[in-house]
Design a protein around this motif. Sequence first.
Motif: not given
Length: 103
Positions: A65-68, A70-75, A79-82, A96-100
């Motif tokens: 949620e925090a990464c989203e 702040r629009q930190r797409h790589a993060d 995080v989604a992978r883990v 969430k992955v699509r949006a990133a």
Amino acid sequence: MTDTDVGQRDLRELAARGAVADLEAAWLESLADPPPARHFLDALQAMPDGLRGGAAVSLLLLLLEACEQRQRHADVLEVARVLYTYRQQKVALRAKVRAALAG
């Protein structure tokens, strides 16, 4: 040593000791101005296997949620992978992955 290095070491040390309540508090504090997601993921890896499962999901969701926000797409992707390895059903990771990836 920078504040980020100290914070990362502290999270890792708390995780390695299995101090779940202290780790959760420090994790939340770090999310106020979060360093890269790898900082958190490395700390989580230090946690003993028997403790990691239950605590990891809630901590990872907060980090996601925090990464989203702040629009930190790589993060978000990292995080989604883990988080996917925990077979988390509470959140639509695909969206969430699509949006990133679009970001």
